[in-house]
Design a protein around this motif. Structure first.
Motif, PDB file in Angstrom:
ATOM      1  N   GLY A 109       0.432   0.689   6.408  1.00  0.00           N
ATOM      2  CA  GLY A 109      -0.261   1.702   5.626  1.00  0.00           C
ATOM      3  C   GLY A 109       0.162   1.742   4.177  1.00  0.00           C
ATOM      4  N   LYS A 110       1.229   1.023   3.837  1.00  0.00           N
ATOM      5  CA  LYS A 110       1.708   0.937   2.460  1.00  0.00           C
ATOM      6  C   LYS A 110       1.981   2.303   1.829  1.00  0.00           C
ATOM      7  N   GLY A 111       2.560   3.202   2.632  1.00  0.00           N
ATOM      8  CA  GLY A 111       2.914   4.515   2.115  1.00  0.00           C
ATOM      9  C   GLY A 111       4.099   4.438   1.172  1.00  0.00           C
ATOM     10  N   MET A 112       4.140   5.371   0.218  1.00  0.00           N
ATOM     11  CA  MET A 112       5.233   5.412  -0.747  1.00  0.00           C
ATOM     12  C   MET A 112       5.567   6.863  -1.086  1.00  0.00           C
ATOM     13  N   MET A 113       6.771   7.051  -1.623  1.00  0.00           N
ATOM     14  CA  MET A 113       7.183   8.346  -2.133  1.00  0.00           C
ATOM     15  C   MET A 113       7.387   8.232  -3.632  1.00  0.00           C
ATOM     16  N   TYR A 114       7.121   9.335  -4.332  1.00  0.00           N
ATOM     17  CA  TYR A 114       7.330   9.348  -5.776  1.00  0.00           C
ATOM     18  C   TYR A 114       7.692  10.766  -6.198  1.00  0.00           C
ATOM     19  N   LYS A 115       8.164  10.876  -7.434  1.00  0.00           N
ATOM     20  CA  LYS A 115       8.551  12.175  -7.974  1.00  0.00           C
ATOM     21  C   LYS A 115       7.487  12.660  -8.954  1.00  0.00           C
ATOM     22  N   THR A 116       7.045  13.913  -8.777  1.00  0.00           N
ATOM     23  CA  THR A 116       6.070  14.507  -9.704  1.00  0.00           C
ATOM     24  C   THR A 116       6.780  14.923 -10.992  1.00  0.00           C
ATOM     25  N   ASP A 117       5.975  15.388 -11.958  1.00  0.00           N
ATOM     26  CA  ASP A 117       6.549  15.830 -13.237  1.00  0.00           C
ATOM     27  C   ASP A 117       7.470  17.036 -13.078  1.00  0.00           C
ATOM     28  N   ASN A 118       7.298  17.775 -11.994  1.00  0.00           N
ATOM     29  CA  ASN A 118       8.137  18.963 -11.760  1.00  0.00           C
ATOM     30  C   ASN A 118       9.242  18.683 -10.747  1.00  0.00           C
ATOM     31  N   ASP A 119       9.619  17.417 -10.599  1.00  0.00           N
ATOM     32  CA  ASP A 119      10.753  16.993  -9.764  1.00  0.00           C
ATOM     33  C   ASP A 119      10.549  17.274  -8.274  1.00  0.00           C
ATOM     34  N   VAL A 120       9.310  17.281  -7.826  1.00  0.00           N
ATOM     35  CA  VAL A 120       9.001  17.448  -6.405  1.00  0.00           C
ATOM     36  C   VAL A 120       8.666  16.082  -5.820  1.00  0.00           C
ATOM     37  N   VAL A 121       9.146  15.826  -4.602  1.00  0.00           N
ATOM     38  CA  VAL A 121       8.871  14.552  -3.926  1.00  0.00           C
ATOM     39  C   VAL A 121       7.507  14.643  -3.239  1.00  0.00           C
ATOM     40  N   ALA A 122       6.650  13.669  -3.530  1.00  0.00           N
ATOM     41  CA  ALA A 122       5.305  13.643  -2.952  1.00  0.00           C
ATOM     42  C   ALA A 122       5.060  12.301  -2.275  1.00  0.00           C
ATOM     43  N   PHE A 123       4.042  12.271  -1.401  1.00  0.00           N
ATOM     44  CA  PHE A 123       3.666  11.045  -0.693  1.00  0.00           C
ATOM     45  C   PHE A 123       2.401  10.464  -1.318  1.00  0.00           C
ATOM     46  N   GLY A 124       2.366   9.134  -1.401  1.00  0.00           N
ATOM     47  CA  GLY A 124       1.178   8.443  -1.894  1.00  0.00           C
ATOM     48  C   GLY A 124       1.081   7.083  -1.234  1.00  0.00           C
ATOM     49  N   ASN A 125       0.352   6.159  -1.874  1.00  0.00           N
ATOM     50  CA  ASN A 125       0.174   4.813  -1.321  1.00  0.00           C
ATOM     51  C   ASN A 125       0.307   3.775  -2.430  1.00  0.00           C
ATOM     52  N   PHE A 126       0.861   2.626  -2.062  1.00  0.00           N
ATOM     53  CA  PHE A 126       0.904   1.498  -2.986  1.00  0.00           C
ATOM     54  C   PHE A 126      -0.517   0.958  -3.210  1.00  0.00           C
ATOM     55  N   ASN A 127      -0.687   0.259  -4.318  1.00  0.00           N
ATOM     56  CA  ASN A 127      -1.942  -0.433  -4.582  1.00  0.00           C
ATOM     57  C   ASN A 127      -2.193  -1.467  -3.478  1.00  0.00           C
ATOM     58  N   ASP A 128      -3.423  -1.567  -3.046  1.00  0.00           N
ATOM     59  CA  ASP A 128      -3.747  -2.470  -1.936  1.00  0.00           C
ATOM     60  C   ASP A 128      -3.411  -3.925  -2.227  1.00  0.00           C
ATOM     61  N   LYS A 129      -3.356  -4.305  -3.515  1.00  0.00           N
ATOM     62  CA  LYS A 129      -3.081  -5.709  -3.849  1.00  0.00           C
ATOM     63  C   LYS A 129      -1.589  -6.040  -3.758  1.00  0.00           C
ATOM     64  N   TYR A 130      -0.748  -5.019  -3.628  1.00  0.00           N
ATOM     65  CA  TYR A 130       0.691  -5.263  -3.527  1.00  0.00           C
ATOM     66  C   TYR A 130       1.057  -5.691  -2.111  1.00  0.00           C
ATOM     67  N   SER A 131       2.065  -6.529  -2.024  1.00  0.00           N
ATOM     68  CA  SER A 131       2.578  -6.963  -0.716  1.00  0.00           C
ATOM     69  C   SER A 131       4.085  -6.682  -0.634  1.00  0.00           C
ATOM     70  N   ASP A 132       4.643  -6.848   0.559  1.00  0.00           N
ATOM     71  CA  ASP A 132       6.081  -6.641   0.788  1.00  0.00           C
ATOM     72  C   ASP A 132       6.547  -5.289   0.239  1.00  0.00           C
ATOM     73  N   THR A 133       5.823  -4.253   0.581  1.00  0.00           N
ATOM     74  CA  THR A 133       6.118  -2.922   0.041  1.00  0.00           C
ATOM     75  C   THR A 133       7.241  -2.237   0.834  1.00  0.00           C
ATOM     76  N   GLU A 134       8.069  -1.517   0.108  1.00  0.00           N
ATOM     77  CA  GLU A 134       9.129  -0.700   0.709  1.00  0.00           C
ATOM     78  C   GLU A 134       9.291   0.570  -0.116  1.00  0.00           C
ATOM     79  N   SER A 135       9.507   1.688   0.567  1.00  0.00           N
ATOM     80  CA  SER A 135       9.730   2.951  -0.134  1.00  0.00           C
ATOM     81  C   SER A 135      10.728   3.776   0.671  1.00  0.00           C
ATOM     82  N   HIS A 136      11.814   4.198   0.017  1.00  0.00           N
ATOM     83  CA  HIS A 136      12.811   4.989   0.732  1.00  0.00           C
ATOM     84  C   HIS A 136      13.575   5.918  -0.204  1.00  0.00           C
TER      85      HIS A 136
END
Length: 286
Positions: free
Chosen positions: A147-174
């Motif tokens: 599913g190529k899920g990822m985590m990232y930080k918003t502008d207000n320092d909150v952790v949110a869930f999203g997805n990598f670009n479909d063209k990316y491979s070997d994805t890891e998020s932790h």
């Protein structure tokens, strides 16, 4: 002439008695009728009244007490308790609970490693041990690759869930957390000569460093990003259990506290909040 012989015999007897006393400080009385022992800070007095076949027998002895030797014996007795330092090493996996609906971590990709020293004290003759120490702890919470899920930080320092670009491979998020941990463990052996035991107690974690790491391959380029500054708990408490036999054991840890602080923000009209997952881990303990 007779007087000289008596004097020589008496001298010989006294010399023999003196040598015997000098060579042997042990005096034995058979069936004493009454023994009185009186002790104070400096001397000990022993009185014996009567013995077998002699009711009129009397004996007294005063012995000085060496405080230094007495103190040394006491220290030696305390020193017979078992106290030692041990090296601990643990390797396991994280299976966090209370994840938001539709999200989860890959347990066997979410690893935990801790290593450190622990002081153990066992009272003499007991099968219970009390210990504390200091561990360095690295915990990783990784999303599944599917599913190529990822985590990232918003502008207000909150952790949110999203997805990598479909063209990316070997994805890891932790998420990776580094902590200094202080265990307070009670250990019970299954017997004085047994090599098996179980331990329970709290582990206080001082969480010093948190990062969100995202890795992916874009064509022929490997990309890795590391983000800090999101709001994780500075101090958390785990409840730990260890079952050990010989030099190998298994451990379980659970924290009723969320890894991330409770915080929310609004992005494009959507309320996003830190996922309130709780730490649960298990693994091998050496």
């Amino acid at each position: 002439m007779k007087t000289k012989m008596v004097l020589m015999a008496l001298a010989s007897t006294m010399t023999t008695a003196a040598m015997a006393t000098e060579m042997n400080d042990t005096i034995t009385f058979s069936n004493p009728r009454k023994v009185t022992v009186m002790t104070n800070d400096s001397v000990q007095k022993i009185k014996i009244a009567g013995k077998q076949d002699d009711e009129n027998f009397r004996y007294e002895s005063t012995v000085s007490i060496d405080k230094e030797k007495t103190s040394t014996k006491f220290i030696k007795k305390v020193a017979e308790d078992d106290d030692k330092w041990v090296v601990d090493f643990g390797f396991g996996w994280n299976a966090p609970t209370n994840m938001p609906s539709g999200h989860g971590f890959a347990v066997f990709r979410s690893q935990e490693i801790f290593v450190g020293l622990r002081y153990c004290y066992t009272p003499k003759g007991k099968t219970q041990t009390y210990s504390t120490g200091l561990w360095c702890n690295w915990r990783t919470y990784e999303l599944p690759h599917a599913g190529k899920g990822m985590m990232y930080k918003t502008d207000n320092d909150v952790v949110a869930f999203g997805n990598f670009n479909d063209k990316y491979s070997d994805t890891e998020s932790h998420i990776r957390i580094f902590s200094l941990s202080v265990p307070f463990l009670f250990t019970q052996k299954f017997g004085k000569k047994s090599k098996s035991s179980f331990s329970i107690g709290p582990v206080v974690n001082f969480n010093l460093r948190g990062r969100i790491n995202n890795e992916y391959t874009d064509g022929d380029t490997d990309v890795e990003t590391s983000t800090k500054g999101f709001d994780y708990q500075v101090v958390t408490v785990d409840f730990m259990g260890i079952l050990k036999s010989g030099g190998i054991g298994v451990y379980f840890k659970y924290s009723p506290m969320s890894v991330l602080k409770k915080k929310e923000t609004t992005v494009n009209g959507t309320v996003i909040e830190n996922p309130q997952f709780k730490a649960l881990s298990f693994g091998l303990f050496f």
